[in-house]
Write an enzyme that holds these catalytic residues in place. Structure first.
Site, short mmCIF file in Angstrom:
data_model
loop_
_atom_site.label_atom_id
_atom_site.label_comp_id
_atom_site.label_asym_id
_atom_site.label_seq_id
_atom_site.Cartn_x
_atom_site.Cartn_y
_atom_site.Cartn_z
N SER A 126 0.73 -1.58 -0.33
CA SER A 126 0.10 -0.07 0.19
C SER A 126 0.82 1.32 0.02
O SER A 126 1.72 1.30 0.17
CB SER A 126 -0.92 0.00 1.16
OG SER A 126 -1.41 1.18 1.56
N TYR A 151 -2.84 -1.16 10.65
CA TYR A 151 -2.57 -1.45 9.22
C TYR A 151 -1.60 -1.33 8.77
O TYR A 151 -0.71 -2.41 7.68
CB TYR A 151 -3.86 -1.09 8.67
CG TYR A 151 -4.19 -1.33 7.21
CD1 TYR A 151 -3.79 -0.07 6.20
CD2 TYR A 151 -3.91 -2.16 6.34
CE1 TYR A 151 -3.75 0.01 5.12
CE2 TYR A 151 -4.15 -2.89 5.74
CZ TYR A 151 -4.13 -1.75 4.14
OH TYR A 151 -4.01 -1.71 3.04
N LYS A 155 1.98 -3.42 6.61
CA LYS A 155 2.49 -4.04 5.05
C LYS A 155 3.20 -3.45 5.07
O LYS A 155 4.67 -4.24 4.22
CB LYS A 155 1.63 -2.79 4.13
CG LYS A 155 -0.17 -3.11 4.02
CD LYS A 155 -0.29 -3.86 3.34
CE LYS A 155 -1.62 -4.73 3.03
NZ LYS A 155 -1.89 -5.99 2.05
N PHE A 179 -2.48 2.18 -4.88
CA PHE A 179 -2.73 3.70 -4.52
C PHE A 179 -4.39 3.75 -3.94
O PHE A 179 -4.57 2.86 -3.72
CB PHE A 179 -2.69 4.65 -5.38
CG PHE A 179 -0.91 5.53 -4.89
CD1 PHE A 179 0.06 3.93 -5.61
CD2 PHE A 179 -0.75 6.27 -4.24
CE1 PHE A 179 1.18 4.45 -5.13
CE2 PHE A 179 0.96 6.59 -3.95
CZ PHE A 179 2.01 6.23 -4.68
N ASN A 200 -13.87 4.47 2.66
CA ASN A 200 -13.84 4.73 1.34
C ASN A 200 -14.35 5.93 0.77
O ASN A 200 -15.91 5.98 0.65
CB ASN A 200 -12.99 4.02 0.57
CG ASN A 200 -12.10 3.11 0.82
OD1 ASN A 200 -11.85 1.71 1.47
ND2 ASN A 200 -11.49 4.08 1.93
C1 WQD Z 1 -9.55 9.21 0.53
C2 WQD Z 1 -9.71 10.56 0.79
C3 WQD Z 1 -10.55 11.31 2.78
C4 WQD Z 1 -14.40 9.53 2.82
C5 WQD Z 1 -7.04 3.80 1.05
C6 WQD Z 1 -7.03 2.51 2.03
C7 WQD Z 1 -6.38 2.52 2.96
C8 WQD Z 1 -5.16 2.58 1.42
C9 WQD Z 1 -4.93 3.95 0.24
C10 WQD Z 1 -4.88 0.10 0.50
C11 WQD Z 1 -8.79 11.70 2.07
C12 WQD Z 1 -11.80 11.46 2.28
C13 WQD Z 1 -13.13 9.45 2.21
C14 WQD Z 1 -15.78 10.17 3.13
C15 WQD Z 1 -13.92 11.93 2.85
N1 WQD Z 1 -5.39 1.24 0.04
N2 WQD Z 1 -13.27 11.24 2.22
N3 WQD Z 1 -15.47 11.53 3.57
O1 WQD Z 1 -7.69 7.36 2.86
O2 WQD Z 1 -6.33 7.24 1.18
O3 WQD Z 1 -6.60 5.15 2.33
O4 WQD Z 1 -6.47 3.97 0.25
O5 WQD Z 1 -4.01 0.06 1.25
O6 WQD Z 1 -6.24 1.23 2.51
O7 WQD Z 1 -8.53 3.19 3.47
O8 WQD Z 1 -8.69 6.54 1.10
O9 WQD Z 1 -10.84 6.58 -0.19
O10 WQD Z 1 -11.11 6.31 3.11
O11 WQD Z 1 -10.40 8.43 1.71
O12 WQD Z 1 -14.01 13.31 2.94
O13 WQD Z 1 -16.61 9.93 4.09
O14 WQD Z 1 -11.51 11.00 0.69
O15 WQD Z 1 -9.72 12.33 4.24
O16 WQD Z 1 -9.05 12.49 2.08
P1 WQD Z 1 -7.27 6.44 1.94
P2 WQD Z 1 -10.12 7.17 1.21
#
Ligand code: WQD
Length: 341
Positions: A126, A151, A155, A179, A200
């Site tokens: 990740s 988590y 990784k 990503f 997500n």
């Molecule tokens: C993306 C953006 C939130 C929900 C994920 C996986 C993690 C890793 C990397 C694999 C952030 C914003 C989200 C919402 C929001 N993948 N958001 N309102 O945090 O980048 O991590 O990808 O290992 O395991 O979780 O992804 O989709 O949670 O958030 O504003 O209701 O969307 O703050 O900026 P993240 P995400």
């Protein structure tokens, strides 16, 4: 006879799309999944796409003898290892469960692979290993930051364990640093199946647009970015799935019996949360109610990938646009909500 590949966690979001990509590339995928975070209905979706049932062991993959039996009976030539707990918040509450499951399974898997002479391992890693990078885009040489969650630490440690085993034993392995995978198979037969309230962004967007949630809360509008919201690298899950096939073929073609490398899998482009919201509204012609709320703890401000190494060495590039990913995610949501157009 098509070469057989074991896909642990093959009923999950990325796993199921990779099973489809493997079959399309002429492999025979074999799934092992304990369904602790996936649904059996995914197998029916895969069957609808492929036209046949992919063999599936509904088992925890942390079982040495079972793995050896599967390797022998199916003449497995490679393993793609997705099976892991992946909820960032939960990992902080249950660290032992995360270390035991995520690292225990990986160690058992490699033990069984070495015992049966299975040569190729693709590991689901990740971009969280980069933490909050100082200057995105990040390359594979960008310094690894201390993990922001248990988590993320599983990784990071997982990559180090694999690297050390490949230096000592006859194993060829590649860690793929994902990503943000988004979208769904264009058939809408498989897609993302978040349990309960989605963590997500994209599933929360599509559930809100479908009327299942009242509004999207954007976690923070005061970040040091052009529009104040966080920036991520969103990649179509089918592009990500196809990268696993490229990585498997790359590992298999290595002349040495020992090999290890890491690759970034992203689109190479950063988009803010607000950009994604407006792109969804424009692409799917559906308004999205949202408000700007407080920041979410642990969020990275901005991260996106430099994908030159994956492009040059894996001969892989993304083929699908973010618009296509949002369209495919929306079609999948409408199918789930029972009102597919
Ligand atoms: C993306 C953006 C939130 C929900 C994920 C996986 C993690 C890793 C990397 C694999 C952030 C914003 C989200 C919402 C929001 N993948 N958001 N309102 O945090 O980048 O991590 O990808 O290992 O395991 O979780 O992804 O989709 O949670 O958030 O504003 O209701 O969307 O703050 O900026 P993240 P995400």
């Amino acid at each position: 006879m098509n070469p057989s590949i074991l896909v642990t966690g093959g009923a999950g979001f990325i796993g199921s799309h990779t099973v489809v990509a493997l079959a399309a590339a002429g492999y025979q995928p074999i799934i092992v999944d304990d369904f602790s975070n996936s649904e059996a209905s995914v197998l029916a979706g895969i069957e609808k796409i492929l036209g046949y049932q992919v063999p599936c062991y509904a088992e925890d993959c942390n079982q040495y003898q079972l793995l050896r039996k599967i390797f022998r009976e199916h003449q497995i030539v490679g393993v793609i290892h997705f099976a892991a707990y992946k909820a960032v918040g939960e990992s902080m509450q249950e660290p032992l469960a995360y270390y035991q499951n995520n690292l225990g399974s990986l160690i058992t898997l490699m033990d069984a692979m070495l015992a049966e002479g299975v040569p190729n391992l693709i590991f689901s890693s990740s971009c969280t290993v980069y933490g909050n990078p100082d200057h995105p885009p990040v390359t594979e040489e960008t310094p690894i930051k201390p993990a922001a969650s248990v988590y993320g630490n599983t990784k990071q440690i997982g990559e180090e364990i694999i690297r050390d085993v490949c230096a000592a034993k006859p194993l060829k392995a590649i860690s793929l640093r994902y990503f943000n995978p988004v979208g769904a198979h264009p058939s809408a037969e498989i897609g993302e199946l978040p349990r309960g309230i989605p963590n997500n962004l994209v599933p929360f967007i599509t559930q809100t647009a479908a009327g299942l949630r009242s509004e999207l809360t954007i976690f923070g509008g005061d970040y040091p970015t052009p529009d104040g919201s966080c920036i991520r690298d969103y990649i179509h899950v089918m592009d990500l799935a196809e990268a696993h096939v490229s990585a498997l073929q790359f590992a298999d073609h290595q002349p040495s019996t020992q090999y290890y490398n890491t690759f970034n899998l992203g689109s190479g482009n950063g988009h803010s949360v607000l950009e994604l919201v407006h792109l969804f509204e424009k692409t799917c012609k559906t308004p999205l109610p949202y408000r700007i709320g407080p920041r979410r703890e642990g969020d990275v401000v901005a991260v996106w990938a430099d994908v030159q190494k994956s492009s040059a060495m894996l001969k892989w590039n993304t083929k699908r646009s973010l618009e296509q990913a949002l369209e495919d995610a929306w079609r999948w949501q409408l199918k789930l909500s029972g009102n597919q157009t």
